[in-house]
Design an enzyme around this catalytic site. Structure first.
Site, short mmCIF file in Angstrom:
data_model
loop_
_atom_site.label_atom_id
_atom_site.label_comp_id
_atom_site.label_asym_id
_atom_site.label_seq_id
_atom_site.Cartn_x
_atom_site.Cartn_y
_atom_site.Cartn_z
N TYR A 125 13.81 3.40 -14.16
CA TYR A 125 12.70 2.44 -14.06
C TYR A 125 12.96 1.23 -14.95
O TYR A 125 12.92 0.07 -14.50
CB TYR A 125 11.38 3.12 -14.45
N SER A 126 13.21 1.47 -16.24
CA SER A 126 13.33 0.32 -17.16
C SER A 126 14.58 -0.50 -16.85
O SER A 126 14.56 -1.73 -17.00
CB SER A 126 13.29 0.77 -18.62
N ALA A 151 5.71 -3.21 -7.85
CA ALA A 151 6.88 -2.47 -8.34
C ALA A 151 6.63 -0.99 -8.16
O ALA A 151 5.49 -0.55 -8.04
CB ALA A 151 7.12 -2.77 -9.83
N THR A 159 7.93 -5.06 -18.50
CA THR A 159 7.56 -3.99 -19.43
C THR A 159 8.35 -4.10 -20.74
O THR A 159 9.48 -4.62 -20.75
CB THR A 159 7.85 -2.62 -18.78
N ASP A 160 7.78 -3.55 -21.82
CA ASP A 160 8.53 -3.49 -23.08
C ASP A 160 9.63 -2.43 -23.02
O ASP A 160 10.48 -2.37 -23.91
CB ASP A 160 7.59 -3.25 -24.27
N GLU A 161 9.61 -1.60 -21.97
CA GLU A 161 10.63 -0.55 -21.87
C GLU A 161 12.03 -1.13 -21.67
O GLU A 161 13.02 -0.44 -21.89
CB GLU A 161 10.28 0.44 -20.75
N LEU A 186 0.84 -1.21 0.00
CA LEU A 186 0.00 0.00 0.00
C LEU A 186 0.87 1.26 0.00
O LEU A 186 0.84 2.07 0.92
CB LEU A 186 -1.00 0.00 1.17
N LYS A 244 13.64 -2.81 -14.06
CA LYS A 244 12.79 -3.92 -14.53
C LYS A 244 13.64 -4.92 -15.35
O LYS A 244 13.43 -6.13 -15.27
CB LYS A 244 11.62 -3.40 -15.38
N1 LIG Z 1 1.25 0.47 -16.20
C1 LIG Z 1 1.84 0.05 -17.30
O1 LIG Z 1 1.54 0.56 -18.39
C2 LIG Z 1 2.86 -1.06 -17.26
C3 LIG Z 1 3.43 -1.46 -18.46
C4 LIG Z 1 4.34 -2.51 -18.44
C5 LIG Z 1 4.63 -3.16 -17.26
N2 LIG Z 1 4.08 -2.74 -16.09
C6 LIG Z 1 4.44 -3.47 -14.87
O2 LIG Z 1 3.24 -4.00 -14.32
C7 LIG Z 1 3.32 -4.00 -12.89
C8 LIG Z 1 2.15 -3.26 -12.31
O3 LIG Z 1 2.13 -1.93 -12.83
P1 LIG Z 1 1.01 -0.90 -12.37
O4 LIG Z 1 0.92 0.13 -13.43
O5 LIG Z 1 -0.19 -1.62 -11.95
O6 LIG Z 1 1.71 -0.25 -11.09
P2 LIG Z 1 1.07 0.58 -9.89
O7 LIG Z 1 2.11 1.58 -9.52
O8 LIG Z 1 -0.31 1.03 -10.22
O9 LIG Z 1 0.91 -0.50 -8.72
C9 LIG Z 1 2.03 -1.05 -8.06
C10 LIG Z 1 1.53 -1.71 -6.80
O10 LIG Z 1 2.69 -2.32 -6.17
C11 LIG Z 1 2.67 -2.01 -4.80
N3 LIG Z 1 4.04 -1.95 -4.31
C12 LIG Z 1 5.00 -1.06 -4.66
N4 LIG Z 1 6.10 -1.28 -3.95
C13 LIG Z 1 5.87 -2.35 -3.17
C14 LIG Z 1 6.64 -3.07 -2.23
N5 LIG Z 1 7.89 -2.71 -1.93
N6 LIG Z 1 6.07 -4.14 -1.61
C15 LIG Z 1 4.79 -4.53 -1.90
N7 LIG Z 1 4.00 -3.85 -2.76
C16 LIG Z 1 4.54 -2.78 -3.39
C17 LIG Z 1 1.98 -0.65 -4.70
O11 LIG Z 1 1.44 -0.44 -3.39
C18 LIG Z 1 0.93 -0.74 -5.79
O12 LIG Z 1 -0.29 -1.25 -5.29
C19 LIG Z 1 4.67 -3.37 -12.54
O13 LIG Z 1 5.58 -4.42 -12.29
C20 LIG Z 1 5.05 -2.61 -13.79
O14 LIG Z 1 6.45 -2.53 -13.92
C21 LIG Z 1 3.20 -1.69 -16.07
#
Ligand SMILES: NC(=O)c1ccc[n+]([C@@H]2O[C@H](COP(=O)([O-])OP(=O)(O)OC[C@H]3O[C@@H](n4cnc5c(N)ncnc54)[C@H](O)[C@@H]3O)[C@@H](O)[C@H]2O)c1
Length: 349
Positions: free
Chosen positions: A157-158, A81, A130-132, A33, A161
């Site tokens: 970030y990328s 993340a 991610t594709d990044e 959270l 990942k």
């Molecule tokens: N949003 C995009 O377009 C996108 C694209 C490619 C990949 N991703 C990947 O998908 C995943 C989810 O992305 P999102 O957009 O839903 O992210 P988000 O930021 O909306 O959600 C991340 C969640 O992880 C939790 N979190 C963060 N640090 C934490 C920790 N140390 N311990 C436990 N929980 C933790 C946060 O509380 C949050 O609920 C990520 O791994 C991201 O890299 C996202």
């Protein structure tokens, strides 16, 4: 299947949690959270007997050991993340700690659990990435990211990942942990945290504020509707081949400027202004340092091997998304007060 979903109070994780429960899976949602989380995202399943919430930080190895022992999941879907590129420019440390060390902790806790269970072949550790990690593409529409594109991350970030992807593959090669990986393009849809481009544009438009476009708006992204993505992720965790990675894209490339103009046109229809168009609020601002020019996914592998395709075009998905924000002010309004939201971040370089 009993799924341990990390980051299930975030944007994509909550879509996975909602869909998994709807399909009858047991789900343990592990989330620290952070500022990006919102338990309202999973309120619709919170009372389900299939759903459990564990507030824990993936940087806390002891907490992870306890949660694996208590719930004995059949599969892990690891989404937790730090996810916002602009924040990674201002403060990369949290991205290193959560995305790299946190993934290492998850792998070690999962490996210990898998070994205690007698190394079941059906166990899965699914890393959502991610594709990044592949860097930036040239304008040529024939060139897209495949699963064999060399890694070339450009932002903190990328890079974090990419590092976590390498750890996941190493745990498979070295310890035999049954892993699968997915690398997806930019997601959008309901419950998108209001610091990301699409909700920023919708909410600034409604508030009569400038609609910020980084640089000249020519950067291209391949937009994936979050509920399509959740569907693809459940397919991969159930049917993906061990050790394999799958690229997931929306087959919807748009420049940022085209995307913003489409959003403005949808808003002009749904919530017309007294005079003029929302597009009149478009403002060009300083570009993000190291802003990747183009991302585009070749979805050939997931399409041919698992039979998956996105269900909506970006126009349909944006229409639904705009309507969702118009209907859910009680969800997004309080999030505007969270730290950093509404401020320009990531211009230090
Ligand atoms: N949003 C995009 O377009 C996108 C694209 C490619 C990949 N991703 C990947 O998908 C995943 C989810 O992305 P999102 O957009 O839903 O992210 P988000 O930021 O909306 O959600 C991340 C969640 O992880 C939790 N979190 C963060 N640090 C934490 C920790 N140390 N311990 C436990 N929980 C933790 C946060 O509380 C949050 O609920 C990520 O791994 C991201 O890299 C996202």
């Amino acid at each position: 299947m009993k799924l341990l979903v990390t980051g299930g109070a975030g944007f994509i994780g909550s879509a996975v949690v909602r869909l998994a429960v709807a399909r009858g899976h047991e789900v343990v949602n592990l989330d620290a959270l952070t500022y990006a989380a919102c338990l309202a995202n999973v309120a619709s399943v919170a009372e389900s007997p299939l759903y459990t919430f564990e507030q824990a930080d993936i940087r806390d190895r002891a907490a992870l050991e306890r949660i694996f022992a208590a719930h004995a999941p059949d599969a892990v879907m690891h989404l937790a993340a730090e996810s916002h590129v602009d924040r990674s420019i201002d403060g990369p440390g949290d991205f290193i700690d959560t995305n790299i060390t946190g993934t290492y902790n998850m792998l070690e806790a999962a490996r210990a659990h898998w070994q205690r269970q007698g190394r079941p072949a059906e166990f899965r550790f699914h890393h959502i990435s991610t594709d990044e990690v592949f860097g930036s593409l040239p304008a040529d529409p024939a060139v897209k990211f495949t699963e064999t594109t060399p890694y070339d991350p450009r932002s903190p970030y990328s890079a974090s990942k990419a590092a976590s992807d390498h750890l996941v593959r190493a745990w498979h090669e070295t310890y035999g942990l049954p892993v699968v990986l997915t690398n997806c393009s930019n997601n959008y849809g309901p419950y998108h945290f209001p610091e990301k481009l699409i909700p920023v544009i919708i909410l600034n438009a409604l508030a009569g504020k400038p609609l910020p476009i980084y640089g000249d708006g020519s950067n291209i992204r391949d937009w994936l509707y979050v509920e399509d993505h959740a569907d693809a992720l459940l397919l991969v965790v159930e049917k993906g081949a061990v050790g394999r990675s799958y690229n997931i894209g929306g087959e919807n490339e748009r420049t940022n400027l085209e995307l913003v103009r489409t959003l403005c046109a949808i808003l002009d229809t749904k919530r017309p202004k007294a005079a003029g168009s929302y597009a009149d609020q478009i403002t060009f601002v300083t570009d993000r340092p190291g802003h990747d020019a183009r991302y585009a996914i070749d979805p050939g592998r997931i399409r041919t091997e698992l039979g998956w395709r996105p269900s909506v075009t970006v126009e349909e998905g944006l229409e639904r998304t705009v309507q969702w924000y118009l209907d859910h002010e009680t969800w997004w309004r309080p999030l505007l007060d969270r730290q950093g939201v509404g401020q320009r971040l990531g211009v230090k370089a």
